[in-house]
Design a protein around this motif. Structure first.
Motif, PDB file in Angstrom:
ATOM      1  N   ARG A  26       0.833  -1.212   0.000  1.00 54.34           N
ATOM      2  CA  ARG A  26       0.000   0.000   0.000  1.00 54.34           C
ATOM      3  C   ARG A  26       0.859   1.250   0.000  1.00 54.34           C
ATOM      4  N   LEU A  27       1.950   1.241   0.747  1.00 53.57           N
ATOM      5  CA  LEU A  27       2.845   2.398   0.751  1.00 53.57           C
ATOM      6  C   LEU A  27       3.516   2.576  -0.606  1.00 53.57           C
ATOM      7  N   LEU A  28       3.883   1.478  -1.245  1.00 51.00           N
ATOM      8  CA  LEU A  28       4.481   1.565  -2.579  1.00 51.00           C
ATOM      9  C   LEU A  28       3.505   2.167  -3.583  1.00 51.00           C
ATOM     10  N   ALA A  29       2.253   1.808  -3.478  1.00 53.19           N
ATOM     11  CA  ALA A  29       1.246   2.280  -4.425  1.00 53.19           C
ATOM     12  C   ALA A  29       0.828   3.723  -4.174  1.00 53.19           C
ATOM     13  N   ASP A  30       0.854   4.149  -2.912  1.00 53.36           N
ATOM     14  CA  ASP A  30       0.297   5.450  -2.556  1.00 53.36           C
ATOM     15  C   ASP A  30       1.330   6.530  -2.280  1.00 53.36           C
ATOM     16  N   SER A  31       2.606   6.289  -2.562  1.00 56.58           N
ATOM     17  CA  SER A  31       3.597   7.292  -2.200  1.00 56.58           C
ATOM     18  C   SER A  31       4.788   7.297  -3.129  1.00 56.58           C
ATOM     19  N   ARG A  32       5.597   8.321  -2.898  1.00 54.50           N
ATOM     20  CA  ARG A  32       6.872   8.416  -3.601  1.00 54.50           C
ATOM     21  C   ARG A  32       8.026   8.221  -2.634  1.00 54.50           C
ATOM     22  N   MET A  33       7.748   7.613  -1.523  1.00 56.92           N
ATOM     23  CA  MET A  33       8.789   7.358  -0.525  1.00 56.92           C
ATOM     24  C   MET A  33       9.848   6.430  -1.090  1.00 56.92           C
ATOM     25  N   ALA A  34      11.047   6.561  -0.568  1.00 61.74           N
ATOM     26  CA  ALA A  34      12.118   5.649  -0.958  1.00 61.74           C
ATOM     27  C   ALA A  34      11.775   4.233  -0.484  1.00 61.74           C
ATOM     28  N   ILE A  35      12.173   3.259  -1.259  1.00 63.31           N
ATOM     29  CA  ILE A  35      11.875   1.872  -0.927  1.00 63.31           C
ATOM     30  C   ILE A  35      12.524   1.488   0.403  1.00 63.31           C
ATOM     31  N   ALA A  36      13.697   2.027   0.684  1.00 65.01           N
ATOM     32  CA  ALA A  36      14.354   1.748   1.964  1.00 65.01           C
ATOM     33  C   ALA A  36      13.518   2.266   3.135  1.00 65.01           C
ATOM     34  N   ASP A  37      12.896   3.449   2.975  1.00 62.72           N
ATOM     35  CA  ASP A  37      12.039   3.999   4.028  1.00 62.72           C
ATOM     36  C   ASP A  37      10.793   3.133   4.229  1.00 62.72           C
ATOM     37  N   ILE A  38      10.226   2.661   3.129  1.00 58.17           N
ATOM     38  CA  ILE A  38       9.049   1.793   3.209  1.00 58.17           C
ATOM     39  C   ILE A  38       9.417   0.487   3.913  1.00 58.17           C
ATOM     40  N   ALA A  39      10.578  -0.058   3.571  1.00 59.21           N
ATOM     41  CA  ALA A  39      11.030  -1.296   4.217  1.00 59.21           C
ATOM     42  C   ALA A  39      11.151  -1.094   5.722  1.00 59.21           C
ATOM     43  N   HIS A  40      11.714   0.016   6.126  1.00 58.47           N
ATOM     44  CA  HIS A  40      11.875   0.303   7.553  1.00 58.47           C
ATOM     45  C   HIS A  40      10.524   0.459   8.240  1.00 58.47           C
ATOM     46  N   LEU A  41       9.610   1.207   7.631  1.00 60.06           N
ATOM     47  CA  LEU A  41       8.287   1.431   8.227  1.00 60.06           C
ATOM     48  C   LEU A  41       7.474   0.144   8.338  1.00 60.06           C
ATOM     49  N   ALA A  42       7.658  -0.749   7.386  1.00 62.92           N
ATOM     50  CA  ALA A  42       6.896  -1.997   7.384  1.00 62.92           C
ATOM     51  C   ALA A  42       7.487  -3.052   8.321  1.00 62.92           C
ATOM     52  N   GLY A  43       8.649  -2.776   8.894  1.00 65.61           N
ATOM     53  CA  GLY A  43       9.214  -3.689   9.876  1.00 65.61           C
ATOM     54  C   GLY A  43      10.291  -4.620   9.354  1.00 65.61           C
ATOM     55  N   PHE A  44      10.766  -4.397   8.142  1.00 66.14           N
ATOM     56  CA  PHE A  44      11.845  -5.226   7.609  1.00 66.14           C
ATOM     57  C   PHE A  44      13.181  -4.677   8.083  1.00 66.14           C
ATOM     58  N   SER A  45      14.167  -5.545   8.223  1.00 55.79           N
ATOM     59  CA  SER A  45      15.457  -5.123   8.765  1.00 55.79           C
ATOM     60  C   SER A  45      16.245  -4.257   7.788  1.00 55.79           C
ATOM     61  N   SER A  46      16.008  -4.418   6.500  1.00 54.26           N
ATOM     62  CA  SER A  46      16.710  -3.628   5.491  1.00 54.26           C
ATOM     63  C   SER A  46      15.931  -3.666   4.182  1.00 54.26           C
ATOM     64  N   GLN A  47      16.353  -2.821   3.248  1.00 55.31           N
ATOM     65  CA  GLN A  47      15.722  -2.838   1.926  1.00 55.31           C
ATOM     66  C   GLN A  47      15.999  -4.177   1.241  1.00 55.31           C
ATOM     67  N   SER A  48      17.172  -4.717   1.443  1.00 57.73           N
ATOM     68  CA  SER A  48      17.526  -6.003   0.847  1.00 57.73           C
ATOM     69  C   SER A  48      16.621  -7.117   1.367  1.00 57.73           C
ATOM     70  N   HIS A  49      16.391  -7.127   2.675  1.00 55.20           N
ATOM     71  CA  HIS A  49      15.501  -8.131   3.267  1.00 55.20           C
ATOM     72  C   HIS A  49      14.094  -7.983   2.707  1.00 55.20           C
ATOM     73  N   PHE A  50      13.610  -6.758   2.614  1.00 55.18           N
ATOM     74  CA  PHE A  50      12.288  -6.480   2.054  1.00 55.18           C
ATOM     75  C   PHE A  50      12.188  -6.991   0.617  1.00 55.18           C
TER      76      PHE A  50
END
Length: 172
Positions: free
Chosen positions: A123-147
């Motif tokens: 939902r964050l990917l679809a509704d925003s222009r946030m960096a993928i790393a920021d989305i990964a952090h907000l969603a509870g993943f340890s890193s963008q790579s893990h996400f």
């Protein structure tokens, strides 16, 4: 509702490139909460049959315990969770909780939490222009790579592919 506001403050600082504002995150969180009232917590496309607890399953959680653990996970899926913490919500040992949860929800607790995180991130990917790393952090993943690894494994697309696909479907 306090955890959503805390995540909103993180995003409000943003990445300096027009990240989501406080109102957008509150709307996303409110939409997720409303969907959880109708059915599955954090479900991106309405109630999912795999997230509906099977009530009265032999060896499963009681209806009350299933509801309590569902609410707990819906509120806390973005932080690190221990099996013992989830089990304490139901008053069970971690071993019995994992078996009962799996019978009730049709998947282990870890998979259930991953699904909640992936739905929120999509939902964050679809509704925003946030960096993928920021989305990964907000969603509870340890890193963008893990996400990226988890999303590719369970949703068969990378976060960038999901974002581009959502943008293309909005344009049509």
């Amino acid at each position: 509702m306090q955890p959503q506001l805390d995540r909103s403050r993180i995003v409000f600082g943003g990445n300096g490139e027009g990240g989501l504002g406080l109102n957008s995150i509150c709307e996303i969180s409110r939409d997720r909460k409303m969907r959880s009232d109708d059915g599955a917590p954090g479900s991106a496309s309405g109630p999912s049959p795999t997230r509906q607890p099977a009530l009265n399953v032999k060896g499963g959680l009681s209806a009350r315990s299933a509801r309590r653990v569902q609410e707990f996970l819906d509120e806390n899926f973005t932080r690190k969770l221990a099996l013992a913490e989830m089990a304490a919500v139901c008053g069970l040992s971690p071993y019995h909780f994992m078996r009962a949860f799996s019978r009730t929800f049709g998947m282990p607790p870890h998979q259930y939490v991953l699904d909640l995180r992936l739905d929120f991130a999509e939902r964050l990917l679809a509704d925003s222009r946030m960096a993928i790393a920021d989305i990964a952090h907000l969603a509870g993943f340890s890193s963008q790579s893990h996400f990226t690894t988890v999303m590719k494994k369970y949703r068969q697309v990378t976060p960038l592919q999901a974002r581009v696909g959502k943008l293309n479907s909005k344009v049509r």
